[in-house]
Write an enzyme that holds these catalytic residues in place. Structure first.
Site, PDB file in Angstrom:
ATOM      1  N   LYS A 185       0.851  -1.188   0.000  1.00 17.19           N
ATOM      2  CA  LYS A 185       0.000   0.000   0.000  1.00 17.19           C
ATOM      3  C   LYS A 185       0.892   1.244   0.000  1.00 17.19           C
ATOM      4  CE  LYS A 185      -4.391   1.380   1.926  1.00 17.19           C
ATOM      5  NZ  LYS A 185      -5.597   0.980   2.630  1.00 17.19           N
TER       6      LYS A 185
ATOM      7  N   GLU B  56     -20.442  -4.138   9.111  1.00 19.39           N
ATOM      8  CA  GLU B  56     -21.365  -3.241   9.801  1.00 19.39           C
ATOM      9  C   GLU B  56     -22.505  -3.999  10.471  1.00 19.39           C
ATOM     10  OE1 GLU B  56     -20.085  -2.728   6.807  1.00 19.39           O
ATOM     11  OE2 GLU B  56     -18.973  -0.852   7.012  1.00 19.39           O
TER      12      GLU B  56
ATOM     13  N   ARG C 194     -25.978  -0.960   5.566  1.00 14.60           N
ATOM     14  CA  ARG C 194     -25.700  -2.393   5.580  1.00 14.60           C
ATOM     15  C   ARG C 194     -26.271  -3.077   6.824  1.00 14.60           C
ATOM     16  NH1 ARG C 194     -21.335  -4.504   2.535  1.00 14.60           N
ATOM     17  NH2 ARG C 194     -21.857  -3.765   0.459  1.00 14.60           N
TER      18      ARG C 194
END
Ligand code: TPP
Length: 638
Positions: free
Chosen positions: A283, A369, A397
Site C-alpha cells: 500500500k 457493519e 448495511r
C-alpha cells in the site's frame, strides 16, 4: 536518459499488448506520478491506488475487458484502470464537480460495469454476470478484484460460498496489502499475516516459479488441477478457507512484478473453475510518505509536497468527527460501561482517538457493519453501553440488525452516524441521505442531531442515559460556531428556539441550523423580516406542541434537513400536520431531491440542492411573498 512511457498516449488498454515488459514497468512509474499529482491537488484515494498499479496493467494486458468482465470491490483502487481505459485526458478532474468520479462509473466508461463504493459486492455481482454469461452460452472471462479487508465482509463470504460451486471460469484476485484503511483485524487477517510472514521476497519468487512450472497452458489445465492442488499444498501456506469454499487457491505472488503477473494471469485465467489468486501488494508503493503512513494516505484531502513531505492545511474549526470523539471520551471517563465499536474505520469516525485512551473498550470488527450492530445488541444485553460509530452510508448495511437485534429488543445501543447528509467529493455512492427515512419507522427509536459542539456533548449524554436505541447524525464538516445562549439538556421531543420572529419559521435539523440562522439574519438585515429559527434537535419524537403552534400561526414554515425530502424529517412534520389538523399550505420542505447527487465539494452540493444560506433566504422570501399575495385575494374555493 530513457524516455518514460506517457500515459497520455494511452487511449485504449489494447495498446498495452504492443509494449515491452520494460515499457510496462516504466508506465507503472509514470502512472504513479500522475496519481500522486492529481490526488495531492484534488484529494482522493492514494495509497491503495499506488499499490495496485502493476496488477491493473497486467490485468488489462491479459484480459480484454471491452468484452470480459472486471469488477472492482469498493472501487476506490480504480485510478490506473481509469487512466488506461481512455480517461487520461480528464483524470485531472477527478472528484471535482462535473469531473471524473473517484469510483467506477458506468456513466463514464463501458469498462466500469457497476457504480460502486461499498465493500463486499464484487464477488456477488461477478457471480451474477458469470451465471448469465454461462446461461447465454457465452464464454467471457470474469475477474473480481477484492482487498484483504473486504474479502471477509459478510457479503464477500456469501458470494464465495455460492460461487465456489460454479462450473466455469471465475477468477477472484485477492489483493493483499495487509491493510484496510487502518490495520486489519480478525482471524483472516491473522491467517494472511501468517502467509506473509512465511513468504519473504525470495520465497515469493520461488513459489511463483514453482506455480508457473506446474500451471500448464490451454486444455491441459483442467486435467492438471488435482495434481496442482496437491503439489501446492505442500509448498505454499495459503489459508485453506478458499479451498473449503470450492476455489482453487494460488499464491501468494508478488503484485509488483508485471512479467510474472502476466504469465500467471494468462494461465489461471484459462482455468474453467473458480480460482483465488492471492497477490501481495504494498500500500502506498513508490511514495515514501504513503508507505510510511498508509492509513493517513488512504484517502487524504488535498496536500502540498515539500521536500518529500506532505503538508495539509489544518481545518479552521474542529470537525464534527473530532468533536464527537472528544465528547465520547469525556463521557467514557465518567461511565465505564461505555464501549465503542468501529467497522474498520477508527480514523474516519474519530474512534482512533478514543482507542488511544480506552484500548480495551474499543472494538474494531473489520468491514462488518451488520456484525458491529448485532454485537452491540449483545453488549447492551450484557449491561454495557455500546456506541457504534459508522458513516451514515455504511449504516445502511446494518439495517436489519438495527431492526432485529436492537430496536425489536428495545436495547440501549447508540448509533453515531458520521458523514450524514451530503459528503462532498466521494459523491453519490457515499451520500448519507436516507438514514432518517429508514430509522424513523422503527418503533422505540429516538433520532437526534446536534447543531453545535455543546449540543454534541448534550446529545451523547442524553443518548447514553436512554433505555432504548438512539441514533445521532452529523455531517462531514467543521462544527459551526456556538449557538446563541446556554445549551439546555436534551429532553425527548423538545426543540430549541434559537431565534424569535413572526414572519416565518425556519425549522432546521442538526447541521442545517447554522445556515438557517444565517438566512434569518440576512432576511432581517436585508429585508427587515423577522424570521424564527427552531433547532428541532429530534426527528423522532417530534416536538409536537412547538411545531403545531408555529404551523397554526399560518405564517410560512420551511423545514430544512440535509437528508432526502422523501421520508425524512420534513415528511415527519407533514405527517404531524396532517394528523393534528393545522393547515399545511404554508409548509415547504427543503432537503435533498429525489435523485443521486454526484461528486463536488459539500458546499457546491448544498448549493445545488438549495440548502445553502443564500438559497434558504431566497426560498423563505419567495414563500412569504407568495403567501401574502394569495392570502387576502384567494379565499379557498374548496
Ligand atoms: C461497507 C463498507 N464499509 C466501509 C467502507 C470504507 N472503506 C473504504 S476502503 C476500505 C478499506 C478496504 O480495504 P481493502 O479491501 O483491503 O482494500 P485496500 O484499500 O487495502 O486496497 C474501507 C473500510 C466501505 N467502502 N464499504
Amino acid at each position: 536518459m530513457e524516455k518514460k512511457h506517457n500515459q497520455n498516449d494511452i487511449v485504449s488498454p489494447h495498446q498495452l499488448r504492443r509494449m515491452s515488459m520494460d515499457e510496462l514497468a516504466r508506465l507503472a512509474e509514470t502512472l504513479r506520478e500522475r496519481i500522486i499529482e492529481v490526488v495531492s491537488a484534488n484529494g482522493g484515494h492514494l495509497a491503495s491506488n499506488l499499490g495496485i498499479t502493476e496488477l491493473t496493467i497486467a490485468l488489462h494486458y491479459v484480459f480484454d475487458f471491452s468484452s470480459d468482465y472486471l469488477l472492482w470491490d469498493v472501487g476506490h483502487q480504480c485510478y490506473t484502470h481509469k487512466i488506461l481505459t481512455g480517461r487520461s485526458p480528464r483524470f485531472h478532474t477527478l472528484r471535482k464537480a462535473g469531473g471524473l468520479s473517484g469510483f467506477p462509473s458506468p456513466a463514464e466508461s463501458p469498462y466500469d460495469l457497476f457504480a460502486t463504493g461499498h465493500a463486499g459486492t464484487a464477488i456477488s455481482t461477478a457471480a451474477g454476470l458469470a451465471w448469465a454469461d454461462h446461461a447465454a452460452g457465452d464464454n467471457r472471462k470474469v475477474v473480481a478484484v477484492v482487498g484483504d479487508a473486504s474479502i471477509v465482509n459478510g457479503l464477500s463470504l456469501e458470494g464465495l460460498n455460492n460461487t465456489g460451486l460454479l462450473q466455469r471460469q471465475f477468477l477472484v484476485i485477492l489483493n493483499d496489502n495487509s491493510m484496510a484503511i487502518d490495520r486489519t483485524h480478525g482471524a483472516m487477517a491473522v491467517a494472511l499475516e501468517r502467509v506473509r510472514m512465511t513468504s519473504t521476497y525470495s520465497d515469493l519468487k520461488a513459489s511463483t516459479e514453482h506455480l508457473l512450472q506446474r500451471l500448464p497452458l490451454g486444455d491441459e489445465i483442467s486435467d492438471a488441477i488435482k495434481h496442482i492442488k496437491e503439489g501446492l499444498r505442500t509448498t505454499l501456506h495459503g489459508p485453506k478457507v478458499f479451498e473449503t469454499m470450492g476455489f482453487n487457491y494460488f499464491g501468494p505472488v508478488n503484485g509488483h512484478d508485471i512479467p510474472t503477473l502476466i504469465r500467471l494471469l494468462e494461465r489461471v485465467g484459462q482455468m474453467n473453475r473458480p480460482v483465488v489468486l492471492h497477490v501481495h501488494t504494498e500500500k502506498g508503493r513508490g511514495c515514501v510518505y504513503a508507505v510510511e503512513d498508509p492509513c493517513r494516505f488512504h484517502s487524504p484531502s488535498a496536500f502540498t509536497v515539500r521536500e518529500g513531505r506532505a503538508d495539509f492545511d489544518e481545518p479552521i474549526r474542529a470537525t464534527w468527527t473530532k468533536t464527537f470523539a472528544e465528547s465520547l471520551i469525556a463521557l467514557a471517563r465518567r461511565d465505564e460501561r461505555v464501549v465503542a465499536i468501529t467497522a474498520a474505520m477508527p480514523d474516519g469516525t474519530g474512534l482512533a482517538e478514543f482507542r488511544r485512551e480506552f484500548p480495551d473498550r474499543t472494538i474494531d470488527v473489520g468491514i462488518s457493519e451488520s456484525h458491529a450492530v448485532a454485537m452491540a445488541g449483545g453488549l447492551a444485553k450484557a449491561g454495557l453501553r455500546p456506541v457504534v460509530a459508522i458513516y451514515s452510508t455504511f449504516m445502511q448495511r446494518a439495517f436489519d440488525q438495527i431492526f432485529h437485534d436492537v430496536a425489536l429488543q428495545k436495547l440501549p445501543v447508540v448509533l453515531c452516524m458520521d458523514r450524514a447528509g451530503l459528503i462532498g467529493s466521494d459523491g453519490a455512492i457515499h451520500q448519507g441521505f436516507v438514514d432518517i427515512a429508514y430509522l424513523r419507522a422503527l418503533p422505540g427509536m429516538t433520532l437526534l442531531a446536534p447543531a453545535d459542539a455543546a449540543e454534541m456533548d448534550a446529545a451523547l449524554d442524553f443518548a447514553l442515559a436512554q433505555d432504548g436505541p438512539v441514533a445521532i447524525r452529523y455531517p462531514r464538516d467543521e462544527v459551526p460556531a456556538p449557538l446563541p445562549g446556554e445549551c439546555p439538556p436534551f429532553i425527548p421531543g423538545r426543540a430549541r428556539v434559537v431565534r424569535e420572529g413572526n414572519t416565518a419559521t425556519l425549522l432546521a435539523y442538526g447541521a442545517m441550523v447554522e445556515p438557517a440562522l444565517h438566512a434569518a439574519e440576512y432576511l432581517h438585515d436585508a429585508c427587515g423580516l423577522d424570521t424564527a429559527v427552531i433547532n428541532a434537535r429530534f426527528a423522532k419524537p417530534l416536538d409536537v406542541s412547538t411545531i403545531t403552534a408555529r404551523i397554526s400561526t399560518g405564517t410560512p414554515m420551511l423545514v430544512i434537513e440535509d437528508h432526502s425530502r422523501i421520508g425524512g424529517f420534513g415528511s415527519a412534520v407533514l405527517e404531524l400536520a396532517a394528523e393534528r389538523g393545522p393547515n399545511t399550505t404554508g409548509i415547504r420542505l427543503l432537503g435533498i431531491p429525489d435523485r443521486f447527487i454526484p461528486h463536488a465539494s459539500r458546499q457546491e452540493q448544498l448549493r445545488e440542492v438549495g440548502l445553502d444560506t443564500q438559497t434558504i433566504a431566497e426560498t423563505t422570501r419567495n414563500l412569504i411573498d407568495a403567501l401574502t399575495e394569495t392570502r387576502p385575494r384567494t379565499p379557498s374555493k374548496r
